[in-house]
Design an enzyme around this catalytic site. Sequence first.
Site, mmCIF file in Angstrom:
data_model
loop_
_atom_site.group_PDB
_atom_site.id
_atom_site.type_symbol
_atom_site.label_atom_id
_atom_site.label_comp_id
_atom_site.label_asym_id
_atom_site.label_seq_id
_atom_site.Cartn_x
_atom_site.Cartn_y
_atom_site.Cartn_z
ATOM 1 N N ASN A 162 0.842 -1.203 0.000
ATOM 2 C CA ASN A 162 0.000 0.000 0.000
ATOM 3 C C ASN A 162 0.870 1.243 0.000
ATOM 4 O O ASN A 162 0.394 2.340 0.244
ATOM 5 C CB ASN A 162 -0.936 0.008 1.228
ATOM 6 C CG ASN A 162 -2.154 -0.879 0.969
ATOM 7 O OD1 ASN A 162 -2.676 -0.922 -0.140
ATOM 8 N ND2 ASN A 162 -2.579 -1.607 1.980
ATOM 9 N N LYS A 166 5.997 3.839 -3.760
ATOM 10 C CA LYS A 166 6.452 2.737 -4.629
ATOM 11 C C LYS A 166 5.498 2.559 -5.806
ATOM 12 O O LYS A 166 5.910 2.299 -6.926
ATOM 13 C CB LYS A 166 6.460 1.426 -3.841
ATOM 14 C CG LYS A 166 7.605 1.266 -2.890
ATOM 15 C CD LYS A 166 7.529 -0.139 -2.330
ATOM 16 C CE LYS A 166 8.486 -0.386 -1.197
ATOM 17 N NZ LYS A 166 8.275 -1.703 -0.617
ATOM 18 N N ASP A 223 10.787 -6.706 -1.908
ATOM 19 C CA ASP A 223 11.401 -6.496 -0.610
ATOM 20 C C ASP A 223 12.778 -5.908 -0.883
ATOM 21 O O ASP A 223 13.473 -6.346 -1.807
ATOM 22 C CB ASP A 223 11.498 -7.800 0.183
ATOM 23 C CG ASP A 223 11.612 -7.500 1.679
ATOM 24 O OD1 ASP A 223 11.122 -6.437 2.115
ATOM 25 O OD2 ASP A 223 12.179 -8.320 2.414
ATOM 26 N N THR A 224 13.116 -4.911 -0.108
ATOM 27 C CA THR A 224 14.361 -4.187 -0.351
ATOM 28 C C THR A 224 15.172 -4.104 0.924
ATOM 29 O O THR A 224 14.608 -3.990 2.008
ATOM 30 C CB THR A 224 14.038 -2.743 -0.833
ATOM 31 O OG1 THR A 224 13.342 -2.833 -2.066
ATOM 32 C CG2 THR A 224 15.299 -1.920 -1.030
ATOM 33 N N PHE A 303 12.325 8.518 0.514
ATOM 34 C CA PHE A 303 11.905 7.986 1.815
ATOM 35 C C PHE A 303 13.018 7.081 2.351
ATOM 36 O O PHE A 303 14.053 6.891 1.710
ATOM 37 C CB PHE A 303 10.572 7.220 1.676
ATOM 38 C CG PHE A 303 10.704 5.906 0.954
ATOM 39 C CD1 PHE A 303 10.899 5.865 -0.409
ATOM 40 C CD2 PHE A 303 10.645 4.699 1.649
ATOM 41 C CE1 PHE A 303 11.037 4.659 -1.080
ATOM 42 C CE2 PHE A 303 10.778 3.482 0.993
ATOM 43 C CZ PHE A 303 10.979 3.465 -0.379
ATOM 44 N N GLY A 304 12.775 6.531 3.540
ATOM 45 C CA GLY A 304 13.719 5.574 4.120
ATOM 46 C C GLY A 304 15.128 6.133 4.234
ATOM 47 O O GLY A 304 15.358 7.211 4.781
ATOM 48 N N TYR A 305 16.085 5.403 3.672
ATOM 49 C CA TYR A 305 17.493 5.767 3.793
ATOM 50 C C TYR A 305 17.959 6.709 2.670
ATOM 51 O O TYR A 305 19.151 6.957 2.542
ATOM 52 C CB TYR A 305 18.364 4.500 3.767
ATOM 53 C CG TYR A 305 18.114 3.576 4.945
ATOM 54 C CD1 TYR A 305 18.835 3.699 6.133
ATOM 55 C CD2 TYR A 305 17.150 2.571 4.873
ATOM 56 C CE1 TYR A 305 18.607 2.858 7.211
ATOM 57 C CE2 TYR A 305 16.911 1.720 5.946
ATOM 58 C CZ TYR A 305 17.638 1.863 7.112
ATOM 59 O OH TYR A 305 17.409 1.032 8.174
ATOM 60 N N HIS A 331 17.428 0.786 -7.480
ATOM 61 C CA HIS A 331 17.352 -0.664 -7.338
ATOM 62 C C HIS A 331 15.975 -1.192 -7.708
ATOM 63 O O HIS A 331 15.833 -2.139 -8.470
ATOM 64 C CB HIS A 331 17.661 -1.017 -5.883
ATOM 65 C CG HIS A 331 16.997 -0.076 -4.908
ATOM 66 N ND1 HIS A 331 17.311 1.258 -4.869
ATOM 67 C CD2 HIS A 331 16.009 -0.259 -4.014
ATOM 68 C CE1 HIS A 331 16.556 1.858 -3.954
ATOM 69 N NE2 HIS A 331 15.746 0.968 -3.431
ATOM 70 N N ARG A 332 14.941 -0.499 -7.158
ATOM 71 C CA ARG A 332 13.581 -0.964 -7.438
ATOM 72 C C ARG A 332 13.258 -0.800 -8.926
ATOM 73 O O ARG A 332 12.687 -1.678 -9.543
ATOM 74 C CB ARG A 332 12.572 -0.196 -6.584
ATOM 75 C CG ARG A 332 11.243 -0.913 -6.454
ATOM 76 C CD ARG A 332 10.323 -0.318 -5.410
ATOM 77 N NE ARG A 332 10.760 0.968 -4.920
ATOM 78 C CZ ARG A 332 11.444 1.148 -3.793
ATOM 79 N NH1 ARG A 332 11.727 0.136 -3.028
ATOM 80 N NH2 ARG A 332 11.836 2.357 -3.434
HETATM 81 P P1 IMP Z 1 10.706 -2.505 1.646
HETATM 82 O O1 IMP Z 1 10.992 -3.924 1.682
HETATM 83 O O2 IMP Z 1 10.643 -1.945 0.280
HETATM 84 O O3 IMP Z 1 9.557 -2.085 2.507
HETATM 85 O O4 IMP Z 1 11.956 -1.776 2.257
HETATM 86 C C1 IMP Z 1 12.428 -2.012 3.578
HETATM 87 C C2 IMP Z 1 13.100 -0.755 4.058
HETATM 88 O O5 IMP Z 1 14.194 -0.451 3.211
HETATM 89 C C3 IMP Z 1 12.200 0.467 4.013
HETATM 90 O O6 IMP Z 1 11.474 0.625 5.182
HETATM 91 C C4 IMP Z 1 13.188 1.584 3.845
HETATM 92 O O7 IMP Z 1 13.697 1.954 5.081
HETATM 93 C C5 IMP Z 1 14.269 0.944 3.030
HETATM 94 N N1 IMP Z 1 14.100 1.260 1.604
HETATM 95 C C6 IMP Z 1 13.497 0.518 0.659
HETATM 96 N N2 IMP Z 1 13.530 1.131 -0.523
HETATM 97 C C7 IMP Z 1 14.167 2.286 -0.325
HETATM 98 C C8 IMP Z 1 14.510 3.359 -1.173
HETATM 99 O O8 IMP Z 1 14.216 3.391 -2.385
HETATM 100 N N3 IMP Z 1 15.163 4.384 -0.613
HETATM 101 C C9 IMP Z 1 15.488 4.406 0.707
HETATM 102 N N4 IMP Z 1 15.191 3.447 1.542
HETATM 103 C C10 IMP Z 1 14.536 2.381 1.037
#
Ligand code: IMP
Length: 351
Positions: A162, A166, A223-224, A303-305, A331-332
């Site tokens: 959700n 992304k 998953d990232t 977002f995130g890092y 990466h995504r």
């Molecule tokens: P997810 O599996 O995509 O939810 O990613 C797990 C965690 O990795 C997220 O909560 C972010 O902290 C980080 N993350 C994933 N994708 C990105 C990005 O594109 N930029 C920065 N942090 C990311």
Amino acid sequence: MILDHLHNAHLYEALHPLFAKGFEYLKNTDFSKVENGKYEVQGEDLFAIVNSYETEPREVRKWEAHRKYIDVQYMVSGTEEMAVAPLHSMKTIQPYQAENDYALFEGPGETITVPTGFFAIFFPTDVHMPNLIHREACQVKKVVLKVRVEEAVLLKLCFASNNKYKLEEIRRVLNDPRIALYTLEEMGIREDLPENGNTLEYNAWQKANHVYSMHGLACFADDTGLEVEALDGAPGVYSARYAGEQATSSMNVEKLLKAMQGKTNRNARFRTVISLIMNATEYRFEGIVNGTIAEKPKGEGGFGYDPIFIPEGETRTFAEMSLDEKNKMSHRAKAIEKMVRFLKEDYLQNA
Ligand code: IMP
């Protein structure tokens, strides 16, 4: 494909809301007085291309198919042959171009003879090669009625997330009307998806598999993880909850910067794994972007890092870039591009 005489056109009117109007136009127009050219019947939804030409041998003609328009090819005078083949049996030699509304193909096919007064209807799944010589080359006059169709959605895919950020990133890369993308919310899936593995591969599979097996929907999940060399790959699969179960992004960033204090090797990579499950088969795609961890957070985007990740060859962090700039290298985006390439070139080509 349909082949019939214009007298029988009423039999096919139910096939498209604009067919009745199109056939009426063909029946009520004296084409002997109409010059070659394009004539609108109902704007860009229904128009006619009138053409006079000499029929040609197969060797100089090409197999084509359209997506936005059905062709009703009506012989005003003369006879020509038209070759036809189902889309799934043909090999694409020139991918679809939206500006011209056609793709080119090669492969085997059948030939029909279309005499004066007859019409052939080619739907988007009918690859065709018209204008061919019948017995010997001759002058013909033909009207090609173009009837706009909604492009068919060939694949409904659920994205097991959700996360609006992304979703926007994925929609921009996907950008293909044949694939309809739905979020969990749009599919009415409200429960939390399981995600308790120790690898990105397992987590992505677990989420996609939940939607596929519990709701029967073709689905993909990602998953990232951010993998930092000096931290032996941490936070990795635990990136989201590096600073604890309820951690916010800034808490995670803060913890990482602390762990990196005094480290000279600041190499890191983002790695995304996508698991796509359709027809009881899992397809996996990986995207990696290498870079370094900044000394302190910079930028407002993403977002995130993102504020502490500087991709290779750049001086700015992801958070200092526009979404489009990040998309070109993220990466995504790389994992998504691989999945989209697979869907378009392997899967939909045979749909
Ligand atoms: P997810 O599996 O995509 O939810 O990613 C797990 C965690 O990795 C997220 O909560 C972010 O902290 C980080 N993350 C994933 N994708 C990105 C990005 O594109 N930029 C920065 N942090 C990311």
